[in-house]
Design an enzyme around this catalytic site. Structure first.
Site, short mmCIF file in Angstrom:
data_model
loop_
_atom_site.label_atom_id
_atom_site.label_comp_id
_atom_site.label_asym_id
_atom_site.label_seq_id
_atom_site.Cartn_x
_atom_site.Cartn_y
_atom_site.Cartn_z
N SER A 1 -18.87 30.53 -26.35
CA SER A 1 -18.92 29.29 -25.56
C SER A 1 -19.59 29.56 -24.22
O SER A 1 -19.55 30.69 -23.72
CB SER A 1 -17.51 28.78 -25.27
OG SER A 1 -16.81 28.51 -26.44
N CYS B 1 -25.19 20.03 -23.13
CA CYS B 1 -25.18 21.27 -22.34
C CYS B 1 -25.78 21.17 -20.94
O CYS B 1 -25.16 21.62 -19.98
CB CYS B 1 -25.90 22.36 -23.11
SG CYS B 1 -25.02 22.86 -24.60
N LYS C 1 -23.65 19.40 -18.10
CA LYS C 1 -22.37 20.06 -17.81
C LYS C 1 -22.59 21.45 -17.23
O LYS C 1 -21.84 21.90 -16.36
CB LYS C 1 -21.50 20.11 -19.06
CG LYS C 1 -21.71 21.27 -19.99
CD LYS C 1 -20.61 21.37 -21.04
CE LYS C 1 -20.99 22.35 -22.15
NZ LYS C 1 -20.96 23.74 -21.77
#
Ligand code: NAD
Length: 589
Positions: free
Chosen positions: A153, A298, A301
């Site tokens: 992650s 992506c 954030k």
């Protein structure tokens, strides 16, 4: 990993039963070019067979709207080729048995969602570590002693310390190694990005054990990635490098979009600017296409996470710098919607507007942070008669449900047309554009391109921007090889021929069946075979360019087209009777 390491058992565990059920079926939950074959070989097993490497002649490598992969042409690395895969048994499993599988694993890769916090301290920019922390606790409880724990992650810098602390708390005295191995793939080009990775980043503690763990993980990658492309760093550098990589890509998109605004006001042309500026090797030509901004789960954030990190380190100027990247992106999207409303005389009452594209970029059904949704929200405020949506990759039923869920409560009224609202998601572009006052190109799908007068045709024969997918016939040999037949099958799939099976050469073992509620099977049953462009294996297959002349014929005057992705040839479109507005250029009428 599973595809290139048939000797390693790779188990994907997820608590979401529906997702796992779909991974164990003919129609996986995500669409990615090339995913089907890789999945079939690793999950179902295959006889010895040929496998096509590279993109096989589509133009997914071409940089698009600044948010796609990096190649601008069919580069050597992504060029088409065939390789023989030895016969193999399945080694890729999907299950919901999280704790059991963690307990059995030598290497545990944590790849759960790390979205932006929506409430509490740091809401709107800090990373929400709820899922990550929860799964880290399960790992800490169940992992076998000596296991290597890998952060896949995207996480805030120093997360490795958090995992180490949890491991020490749950399993005092037991040794584990924690690595950072961020993922650099991009939606829409994921399989290619993985098979031809430009770099693998592995961060570890600078201890003998940490380095051994990094070597073990590297050995999984060296099955297909040259050792020279594996970068090893300290664990915190690796965590931060991922945030920085995404932030710098997003910053480039915002930079060119800010210049597009200047172009629209001055008469300069953004494509000419991009070409001139990008010719400087210090700047480079990639990610310089202006558009309606970046989307996806992506970029935003990760930029915000970097800004938040700077804030917590008492670096407000640094935080402000990165926040501007996101605010420029929002400004770009809003400016586009405002331009549509202004051109339509500041009123959308009684008008139908059509959005082509709902996914955040082409060749994916990923709709997270898609600009289209926000544009719909803005347009809805103006009370149009209808907002029509068409996306060649997104299942219409799923899209409608998502739009209703995301826009419904905020508006306090019905969203979908079928319930008395204004939004309707169509299963083909012509119905979506029929009777429309304005068409907005919101995603850079190849099929939306304008190919020239009278050139409405199969993608393979007239693509002027893409490397051509050539008919492989006549074959070199009298007796066609398996590679010849595979190339022919791919050619047919791309040109829209009826091809029946997705496995014409019987290369793979049988795929598991779909559940009765599979949305893709339902789409085919309910809306007919032409409703969707999904290939037999659940992959999007771009087949034809839009016939813009046909669209023009069925639109209402003055036939507005707003090109948010720089796909259309303005002069050609104007000859078809459209009034075209495009990002980064002044209107020419
Ligand atoms: N999507 C991309 O293109 C991409 C690219 C690079 C990096 N990343 C990073 O990868 C991570 C995952 O992204 P994603 O897009 O796949 O997210 P996602 O939300 O699509 O998938 C996350 C999955 O984790 C599962 N999960 C959550 N908590 C769990 C638990 N406790 N036990 C078992 N399963 C659990 C969820 O059910 C979900 O299926 C994020 O950190 C993201 O930033 C994503």
């Amino acid at each position: 990993m599973a595809f290139h390491n048939p000797h390693i058992r790779v188990t994907v565990v997820d608590k979401d039963e529906t997702r796992i059920r779909r991974w164990n079926s003919k129609h996986p939950p995500i669409y990615e070019p090339g995913l089907n074959e890789v999945l079939r070989i690793a999950r179902d097993g295959a006889r010895e067979c040929v496998f096509q490497t590279g993109r096989g002649g589509d133009d997914s490598c071409a940089s698009s709207a600044g948010v796609s992969s990096e190649c601008t042409s069919l580069c050597e690395e992504h060029a088409e080729g065939f390789t023989t895969v030895p016969s193999r048994r399945p080694n890729l499993l999907f299950t919901t048995e999280v704790a059991r599988c963690i307990a059995e694993a030598d290497i545990v890769l944590i790849a759960v969602n790390t979205p932006t916090k929506t409430r509490g301290a740091g809401a709107g920019s800090a990373t929400d570590m709820t899922a990550f922390e929860a799964v880290a606790a399960v790992v800490a409880e169940h992992a076998r002693p000596g296991a290597i724990i890998v952060e896949k992650s995207t996480v805030p810098c120093r997360t490795a310390q958090l995992i180490e602390d949890m491991l020490a708390h749950y399993r005092p005295g037991v040794h584990f190694d924690v690595l950072s191995n961020p993922e650099f793939l991009a939606a829409g080009t994921a399989i290619n990005d993985l098979l031809s990775a430009d770099r693998i980043l592995i961060g570890s503690r600078p201890t003998p054990s940490g380095r051994r763990a990094a070597d073990t993980l590297a050995s999984v990658y060296t099955s297909w990635v040259p050792r020279s492309r594996i970068i090893t760093t300290n664990v915190f550098s690796s965590e931060l490098a991922k945030l920085v990589a995404n932030s710098m890509l997003a910053q480039r998109v915002s930079s060119i979009n800010s210049v597009a605004a200047i172009c629209e006001a001055t008469g300069a042309d953004i494509d000419e600017i991009s070409a001139a500026v990008g010719a400087d090797p210090r700047i480079g030509s990639k990610f310089l296409r202006a558009g309606i901004g970046f989307g996806g789960s992506c970029f935003k954030k990760d930029v915000l996470s970097l800004a938040y990190l700077a804030e917590t380190l008492n670096l407000p100027q640094v935080a402000e710098y990165w926040r501007c990247v996101v605010s420029m992106n929002e400004y770009t999207r809003n400016r586009f919607a405002a331009r549509v409303i202004k051109c339509l005389n500041n009123t959308l009452r009684g008008k139908k507007l059509t959005l082509l594209g709902y996914a955040f970029k082409k060749d994916t059904n990923d709709t997270r942070e898609s600009a289209t949704l926000e544009i719909i929200r803005t347009l809805m405020e103006e009370g149009p008669r209808e907002i029509a949506v068409f996306d060649p990759c997104c299942n219409p039923a799923t899209t409608e449900a998502e739009i209703e869920q995301l826009l419904g409560p905020a508006h306090g009224s019905q969203v979908l047309k079928k319930n008395g609202g204004v939004v309707h998601v169509y299963t083909n572009a012509y119905d979506a554009c029929n009777g429309s006052d304005a068409v907005l190109v919101a995603t850079e799908f190849d099929e939306f391109r304008y190919t020239g007068p009278g050139k409405h045709s199969k993608l393979s024969t007239t693509a002027y921007t893409a490397p051509l997918l050539l008919d492989p016939r006549p074959f070199e040999r009298l007796e066609p090889t398996e590679a010849d037949l595979l190339a022919l099958h791919k050619y047919f799939a791309r040109t829209g021929e009826t091809i029946g099976s997705d496995d014409p050469l019987d290369r793979f073992n049988q795929a598991p069946l779909c559940a009765s509620d599979c949305p893709d099977c339902l789409l085919k049953t309910n809306a007919g075979p032409n409703a969707s462009n999904y290939g037999a294996g659940g992959e999007h297959q771009a087949k034809e360019y839009l016939d813009w002349a046909k669209i023009s014929y069925h639109m209402r005057n003055p036939k507005w087209v707003f090109d948010g992705r720089g796909l259309l040839d303005i002069r050609g479109m104007e000859k078809l009777g459209f009034r075209v507005e495009t990002t980064g250029r002044q209107a020419e009428f």
